[in-house]
Write an enzyme that holds these catalytic residues in place. Structure first.
Site, PDB file in Angstrom:
ATOM      1  N   TYR A  82      56.781 -44.274 -28.453  1.00  9.98           N
ATOM      2  CA  TYR A  82      58.016 -44.259 -28.265  1.00  9.98           C
ATOM      3  C   TYR A  82      58.745 -42.945 -28.794  1.00  9.98           C
ATOM      4  O   TYR A  82      59.633 -42.289 -28.399  1.00  9.98           O
ATOM      5  CB  TYR A  82      58.744 -45.285 -28.720  1.00  9.98           C
ATOM      6  N   LYS A 109      44.548 -51.851 -29.260  1.00 18.89           N
ATOM      7  CA  LYS A 109      43.658 -51.639 -28.437  1.00 18.89           C
ATOM      8  C   LYS A 109      42.574 -50.737 -28.973  1.00 18.89           C
ATOM      9  O   LYS A 109      42.111 -49.529 -28.736  1.00 18.89           O
ATOM     10  CB  LYS A 109      44.443 -50.809 -27.027  1.00 18.89           C
ATOM     11  N   ASP A 141      45.207 -56.482 -23.928  1.00 11.63           N
ATOM     12  CA  ASP A 141      45.072 -56.967 -22.557  1.00 11.63           C
ATOM     13  C   ASP A 141      44.610 -58.297 -22.712  1.00 11.63           C
ATOM     14  O   ASP A 141      45.256 -59.158 -21.867  1.00 11.63           O
ATOM     15  CB  ASP A 141      43.905 -56.143 -21.689  1.00 11.63           C
ATOM     16  N   ASP A 144      56.836 -54.069 -26.742  1.00 18.18           N
ATOM     17  CA  ASP A 144      57.756 -54.382 -25.938  1.00 18.18           C
ATOM     18  C   ASP A 144      57.451 -55.088 -24.427  1.00 18.18           C
ATOM     19  O   ASP A 144      57.783 -55.677 -23.803  1.00 18.18           O
ATOM     20  CB  ASP A 144      58.069 -52.751 -25.236  1.00 18.18           C
ATOM     21  N   ASP A 174      58.369 -59.181 -23.342  1.00 14.81           N
ATOM     22  CA  ASP A 174      59.143 -59.773 -21.931  1.00 14.81           C
ATOM     23  C   ASP A 174      58.288 -60.652 -21.549  1.00 14.81           C
ATOM     24  O   ASP A 174      59.008 -61.628 -21.041  1.00 14.81           O
ATOM     25  CB  ASP A 174      59.235 -58.460 -20.937  1.00 14.81           C
TER      26      ASP A 174
END
Ligand code: IPM
Ligand code: MG
Length: 349
Positions: free
Chosen positions: A134, A184, A216, A240, A244
């Site tokens: 970000y 990751k 993942d 983020d 959700d």
């Protein structure tokens, strides 16, 4: 800071609960209002007006509604509402974002997943908030039209990983003592370093069991068996995305509160966006904003018992009353304002 879309209406209800809870707990409040996002642009030509940042810094806690709307989509990238919230997070150095996802009352029925898969879900996403892709440099879009390249940089320093890692261990220590660090590391060097630093902290928190998972796989586990997850600690973008998904487990993104904390300042905001399609129609679910006020009592005012009382009031209210996003057969449907009023009625600090 109300922001845009449904921000003002959910904040109005959350502020009402804030005042009621403070009065019952004998806490004196001084409230101020400042524009941010599209509202900041409309008022002062910038999504984070200087005066708004100054006033946020002068406050013990910030309550943020939501930002964004289609009328701002054509603005230059630097003036878009999202830049306002990102600059506020950076300006207040709010490096840790806590997003708890749990099922209130019998809301499992409102989830898009099977009730037995989600009904005992109680997890916390600890998301790094002021670093990673970000904010990483270099970033941009360069070159001649037709051959341009767009690029961002995912970067974390050891101190950045260490400070969010410690928050993750501390929060897990007060919960079920399972910390899942999500990265990751099979592909990204930044994640290899993340994993190493998390491992190096583990001996200081012997009560907490640290595990690692690739993002993942974590996204799959969230919908496969969310009840098996306790505390998830991860970087800005992974957090983020995962938060959700976690929100949807609880029936509606309209239920998920958050706290953003740093070493000096704190901000509380619902995880949902500004929902321009239903703005101003008294349809929004104010519970995420109300539960964010609950988190404010715990993390800024050191009054966890008030957060418990607000959560309890939400559970009691949900037994009968529902906004349209969480409506199920046998319940009574209400709008944003009435939902807030019912919570206040049920509030016993
Ligand atoms: C969130 C939002 C923000 C983010 C946007 C509005 C910039 O999606 O708080 O999750 O990406 O952090
Ligand atoms: Mg998001």
């Amino acid at each position: 800071m109300d922001g845009d879309g449904i921000g003002p209406e959910v904040n109005r209800q959350a502020t009402m609960v804030l005042k009621a809870a403070a009065a019952q707990a004998g806490l004196e409040l001084e409230l101020e209002e400042a524009p941010i996002g599209g509202a900041g642009y409309d008022a002062a030509g910038h999504p984070l007006p200087e005066d708004s940042l100054k006033r946020a810094k002068a406050s013990d806690a910030v309550l943020l509604g939501a930002i964004g709307g289609p009328q701002y989509d054509k603005l230059d990238f630097s003036l878009r509402p999202e830049r306002g919230i990102l600059q506020l997070r950076a300006g207040l150095e709010l490096f840790a974002n806590l997003r708890p996802a749990s099922i209130y009352g019998d809301l499992a029925e409102a989830s898009t997943l099977k009730s037995e898969v989600v009904k005992n879900t109680d997890l916390m996403v600890v998301r790094e908030l002021t670093g990673g892709i970000y904010f990483g440099q270099p970033r941009g879009i360069e070159g001649e039209k037709g051959r341009r390249k767009g690029f961002n940089t995912m970067v974390y320093t050891e101190p950045e990983i260490e400070r969010i890692g410690r928050i993750g261990f501390e929060i897990a220590g007060k919960r079920r003592r399972q910390l899942l660090s999500v990265d990751k590391a099979n592909v990204l060097e930044v994640s290899v370093l993340w994993r190493e630093v998390m491992e190096s902290l583990a001996p200081e928190y012997p009560d907490v069991k640290l595990e690692h998972m690739y993002v993942d796989n974590a996204s799959m586990q969230l919908i496969r068996n969310p009840q098996g997850l306790d505390t998830i600690c991860t970087g800005n973008m992974f957090g983020d995305i995962l938060s959700d998904a976690a929100a949807m487990l609880t029936g509606s993104i309209g239920m998920l509160p958050s706290a953003s904390i740093g070493s000096r300042y704190a901000m509380y905001e619902p995880v949902h966006g500004s929902a321009p399609d239903i703005a101003g129609q008294d349809k929004a679910n104010p519970l995420a904003a109300i539960l964010s006020v609950g988190m404010m009592f715990r993390y800024s005012f050191d009054m966890p018992q008030v957060e418990d009382a607000i959560r309890q009031a939400v559970v009691s209210t949900l037994a009968t009353w529902r906004t349209s996003d969480i409506m199920t057969p046998g319940k009574k449907q209400v709008g944003c304002m009435e939902m807030g009023e019912r919570v206040v009625e049920n509030l016993k600090v």
